[in-house]
Design a protein around this motif. Structure first.
Motif, PDB file in Angstrom:
ATOM      1  N   GLY A  87       0.660   1.160  11.668  1.00 41.36           N
ATOM      2  CA  GLY A  87       1.680   1.833  11.071  1.00 41.36           C
ATOM      3  C   GLY A  87       1.273   3.249  10.624  1.00 41.36           C
ATOM      4  N   ASP A  88       2.210   3.945  10.104  1.00 41.69           N
ATOM      5  CA  ASP A  88       1.941   5.388   9.667  1.00 41.69           C
ATOM      6  C   ASP A  88       0.785   5.259   9.084  1.00 41.69           C
ATOM      7  OD1 ASP A  88       2.628   8.233   9.293  1.00 41.69           O
ATOM      8  OD2 ASP A  88       2.551   7.211   7.169  1.00 41.69           O
ATOM      9  N   ALA A  89      -0.177   6.064   9.546  1.00 43.19           N
ATOM     10  CA  ALA A  89      -1.598   6.360   8.671  1.00 43.19           C
ATOM     11  C   ALA A  89      -1.638   6.469   7.259  1.00 43.19           C
ATOM     12  CB  ALA A  89      -2.559   7.365   9.606  1.00 43.19           C
ATOM     13  N   THR A  90      -0.696   7.639   6.721  1.00 43.68           N
ATOM     14  CA  THR A  90      -0.634   7.914   5.510  1.00 43.68           C
ATOM     15  C   THR A  90      -0.087   6.684   4.600  1.00 43.68           C
ATOM     16  OG1 THR A  90      -0.333  10.150   5.802  1.00 43.68           O
ATOM     17  CG2 THR A  90       0.503   9.203   3.517  1.00 43.68           C
ATOM     18  N   SER A  91       1.067   6.025   5.180  1.00 51.56           N
ATOM     19  CA  SER A  91       1.466   5.050   4.325  1.00 51.56           C
ATOM     20  C   SER A  91       0.537   3.657   4.220  1.00 51.56           C
ATOM     21  CB  SER A  91       2.653   4.556   4.916  1.00 51.56           C
ATOM     22  OG  SER A  91       3.824   5.843   4.930  1.00 51.56           O
ATOM     23  N   VAL A  92      -0.170   3.381   5.521  1.00 51.86           N
ATOM     24  CA  VAL A  92      -1.166   2.347   5.519  1.00 51.86           C
ATOM     25  C   VAL A  92      -2.151   2.628   4.521  1.00 51.86           C
ATOM     26  CG1 VAL A  92      -3.058   1.219   6.933  1.00 51.86           C
ATOM     27  CG2 VAL A  92      -0.629   1.831   7.821  1.00 51.86           C
ATOM     28  N   ILE A  93      -2.760   3.821   4.476  1.00 52.48           N
ATOM     29  CA  ILE A  93      -3.959   4.131   3.557  1.00 52.48           C
ATOM     30  C   ILE A  93      -3.528   4.075   2.155  1.00 52.48           C
ATOM     31  CG2 ILE A  93      -5.318   6.003   2.561  1.00 52.48           C
ATOM     32  CD1 ILE A  93      -5.339   7.230   5.762  1.00 52.48           C
ATOM     33  N   CYS A  94      -2.354   4.463   1.748  1.00 50.40           N
ATOM     34  CA  CYS A  94      -1.921   4.075   0.294  1.00 50.40           C
ATOM     35  C   CYS A  94      -1.518   2.875  -0.119  1.00 50.40           C
ATOM     36  CB  CYS A  94      -0.886   5.346   0.148  1.00 50.40           C
ATOM     37  SG  CYS A  94      -1.070   7.110   0.231  1.00 50.40           S
ATOM     38  N   HIS A  95      -0.913   1.947   1.024  1.00 45.57           N
ATOM     39  CA  HIS A  95      -0.758   0.628   0.727  1.00 45.57           C
ATOM     40  C   HIS A  95      -1.804   0.059   0.558  1.00 45.57           C
ATOM     41  CE1 HIS A  95       0.961  -3.237   1.060  1.00 45.57           C
ATOM     42  NE2 HIS A  95       0.313  -3.590   2.131  1.00 45.57           N
ATOM     43  N   ILE A  96      -2.885  -0.036   1.547  1.00 41.69           N
ATOM     44  CA  ILE A  96      -4.268  -0.967   1.379  1.00 41.69           C
ATOM     45  C   ILE A  96      -5.008  -0.303   0.363  1.00 41.69           C
ATOM     46  CG2 ILE A  96      -6.220  -1.302   2.364  1.00 41.69           C
ATOM     47  CD1 ILE A  96      -4.055  -2.533   3.787  1.00 41.69           C
ATOM     48  N   ALA A  97      -4.875   0.894  -0.095  1.00 41.58           N
ATOM     49  CA  ALA A  97      -5.741   1.195  -1.438  1.00 41.58           C
ATOM     50  C   ALA A  97      -4.878   0.621  -2.660  1.00 41.58           C
ATOM     51  CB  ALA A  97      -5.586   2.758  -1.616  1.00 41.58           C
ATOM     52  N   SER A  98      -3.724   0.243  -2.825  1.00 43.08           N
ATOM     53  CA  SER A  98      -3.096  -0.181  -3.726  1.00 43.08           C
ATOM     54  C   SER A  98      -3.277  -1.735  -3.748  1.00 43.08           C
ATOM     55  CB  SER A  98      -1.453   0.079  -3.761  1.00 43.08           C
ATOM     56  OG  SER A  98      -0.778  -0.618  -4.629  1.00 43.08           O
ATOM     57  N   ARG A  99      -2.870  -2.174  -2.490  1.00 43.27           N
ATOM     58  CA  ARG A  99      -3.148  -3.765  -2.533  1.00 43.27           C
ATOM     59  C   ARG A  99      -4.613  -4.121  -2.841  1.00 43.27           C
ATOM     60  NH1 ARG A  99      -3.364  -6.433   3.467  1.00 43.27           N
ATOM     61  NH2 ARG A  99      -5.577  -5.990   3.145  1.00 43.27           N
ATOM     62  N   GLU A 100      -5.849  -3.393  -2.483  1.00 46.08           N
ATOM     63  CA  GLU A 100      -7.237  -3.894  -2.821  1.00 46.08           C
ATOM     64  C   GLU A 100      -7.754  -3.409  -3.972  1.00 46.08           C
ATOM     65  OE1 GLU A 100      -8.744  -5.889  -1.014  1.00 46.08           O
ATOM     66  OE2 GLU A 100      -7.159  -6.208   0.574  1.00 46.08           O
ATOM     67  N   GLN A 101      -6.937  -2.616  -4.704  1.00 49.59           N
ATOM     68  CA  GLN A 101      -7.061  -1.968  -5.959  1.00 49.59           C
ATOM     69  C   GLN A 101      -8.325  -1.042  -6.130  1.00 49.59           C
ATOM     70  OE1 GLN A 101      -7.035  -5.804  -8.659  1.00 49.59           O
ATOM     71  NE2 GLN A 101      -5.011  -5.243  -9.160  1.00 49.59           N
ATOM     72  N   VAL A 102      -8.535  -0.249  -4.918  1.00 48.62           N
ATOM     73  CA  VAL A 102      -9.643   0.634  -5.042  1.00 48.62           C
ATOM     74  C   VAL A 102      -9.183   1.482  -5.986  1.00 48.62           C
ATOM     75  CG1 VAL A 102     -10.016   0.073  -2.655  1.00 48.62           C
ATOM     76  CG2 VAL A 102      -8.742   2.026  -2.986  1.00 48.62           C
ATOM     77  N   ASP A 103     -10.488   2.560  -6.683  1.00 47.07           N
ATOM     78  CA  ASP A 103     -10.388   3.580  -7.340  1.00 47.07           C
ATOM     79  C   ASP A 103     -10.533   4.891  -6.672  1.00 47.07           C
ATOM     80  OD1 ASP A 103     -10.533   1.882  -9.733  1.00 47.07           O
ATOM     81  OD2 ASP A 103     -12.523   1.264  -8.946  1.00 47.07           O
ATOM     82  N   LEU A 104     -10.977   4.927  -5.257  1.00 41.97           N
ATOM     83  CA  LEU A 104     -11.062   6.189  -4.598  1.00 41.97           C
ATOM     84  C   LEU A 104     -10.903   6.107  -3.337  1.00 41.97           C
ATOM     85  CD1 LEU A 104     -12.299   9.220  -5.100  1.00 41.97           C
ATOM     86  CD2 LEU A 104     -14.348   7.984  -4.480  1.00 41.97           C
ATOM     87  N   ILE A 105     -10.113   7.199  -2.492  1.00 36.81           N
ATOM     88  CA  ILE A 105      -9.815   7.007  -1.187  1.00 36.81           C
ATOM     89  C   ILE A 105     -10.757   8.179  -0.681  1.00 36.81           C
ATOM     90  CG2 ILE A 105      -8.330   7.399   0.661  1.00 36.81           C
ATOM     91  CD1 ILE A 105      -6.152   6.349  -1.222  1.00 36.81           C
ATOM     92  N   VAL A 106     -11.765   8.039   0.438  1.00 38.14           N
ATOM     93  CA  VAL A 106     -12.429   9.147   1.165  1.00 38.14           C
ATOM     94  C   VAL A 106     -12.044   9.447   2.254  1.00 38.14           C
ATOM     95  CG1 VAL A 106     -14.798   9.679   1.791  1.00 38.14           C
ATOM     96  CG2 VAL A 106     -14.546   8.214  -0.380  1.00 38.14           C
ATOM     97  N   VAL A 107     -11.543  10.673   2.471  1.00 39.96           N
ATOM     98  CA  VAL A 107     -11.155  11.026   4.056  1.00 39.96           C
ATOM     99  C   VAL A 107     -11.820  12.082   4.633  1.00 39.96           C
ATOM    100  CG1 VAL A 107      -8.772  10.120   3.639  1.00 39.96           C
ATOM    101  CG2 VAL A 107      -9.563  12.399   3.023  1.00 39.96           C
TER     102      VAL A 107
END
Length: 299
Positions: A87-107
């Motif tokens: 999927g679209d990278a931005t949407s995928v990153i935000c979706h997985i971050a929400s699904r896995e309940q992470v506190d921080l995204i590192v890019v």
């Protein structure tokens, strides 16, 4: 939450994302956090591979395992989760971050499009705009202070950019918690913008800025006194171009490896996502920048 309990590192197999993954793995070690590693597959590439009978998901999973094993510090460190999502990278990153309940995204700062093109305008900018949690952007030039360790030993100080609003306490508190986790010091900086006027009014403008600087220093000292921390927070109030001064305040000096903390509001809040100043700082800074998502109650 800072320090994070779970971290998501987004990789696209570029050298920029390798640097970001290394930082994320070390931060996870430092904070005893779970580490998730994600690669978003391009739907067109997946479709093209499928038409030729290639199982791209399997090959990508193997490549991600190799990428992580040759990137993550200390060979015995194994990421808790690998995610391959189409999927679209931005949407995928935000979706997985929400699904896995992470506190921080590192890019990373750049992507597979090449070192001459910043990811601003594509993945990193999209994540900064859409993510409901904090995002940490790692510059391509970053190297660990102590390569012989598997954490962020030697990292610091933490430099917090704060404003004269109720968010000052929240941003400074997050910076203090990060500094405590890293075992380093913390300082706060506030920049009062210069007033652009013609030369004949320069004296009036300087007097007004000086008065404002003194007033905002008093307000910020009061706000910082309310921050619950065992650390002493030093405050700098300066005048100048905001983004340039903030980037300069976090410039590396011999023996120091700072992290700059900026505040932002979550997508959909009244204040919105990072503004032009934050993006300008990100393009100028040569150190990791934590764009901290402020509580919704402050939006």
């Amino acid at each position: 939450m800072i320090p994070p309990r779970a971290i998501l590192a987004a990789v696209d197999f570029s050298e920029s994302s390798r640097v970001a993954l290394s930082f994320a793995a070390r931060l996870a070690k430092q904070c005893h956090a779970a580490l998730h590693v994600l690669h978003a597959e391009n739907p067109l590439l997946v479709a093209a591979a499928k038409s030729t009978g290639i199982d791209l998901n399997r090959e990508t999973r193997e490549e991600l395992a190799r990428f992580a094993s040759t990137t993550v510090p200390a060979g015995d460190w194994t990421p808790g989760h690998h995610h391959i999502v189409t999927g679209d990278a931005t949407s995928v990153i935000c979706h997985i971050a929400s699904r896995e309940q992470v506190d921080l995204i590192v890019v990373g700062m750049h992507g597979m499009s090449g070192a001459t093109r910043a990811m601003f305008g594509s993945t990193t900018e999209g994540v900064l705009r859409q993510a409901a949690i904090s995002v940490l952007v790692v510059p391509d030039s970053w190297t660990p202070p102590r390569p012989d360790t598997d954490d962020l030993s030697g990292m610091g100080p933490v430099v917090a950019a704060i404003e004269c609003t109720c968010t000052a306490v929240a941003g400074a508190a997050a910076a203090c918690r990060l500094a405590e986790a890293l075992g380093t010091s913390v300082s706060a900086i506030h920049v009062v913008p210069e007033l652009p006027v013609i030369e004949r009014w320069r004296g009036h403008a300087e007097a007004a800025v000086t008065e404002r600087e003194a007033q905002e220093r008093r307000e910020l000292e009061t706000a910082l006194a309310a921050v619950k921390t065992t650390l002493h927070v030093t405050l700098r109030v300066e005048t100048g171009q905001v983004a340039e001064r903030l980037a300069a305040a976090a410039a590396e000096v011999p023996g120091q490896h700072p992290i700059l903390v900026l505040g932002r509001h979550a997508q959909g809040s009244r204040r919105g996502a990072p503004g032009a100043t934050a993006y300008r700082v990100l393009t100028l800074a040569r150190v990791p920048v934590l764009v901290h998502c402020l509580p919704e109650t402050l939006a």
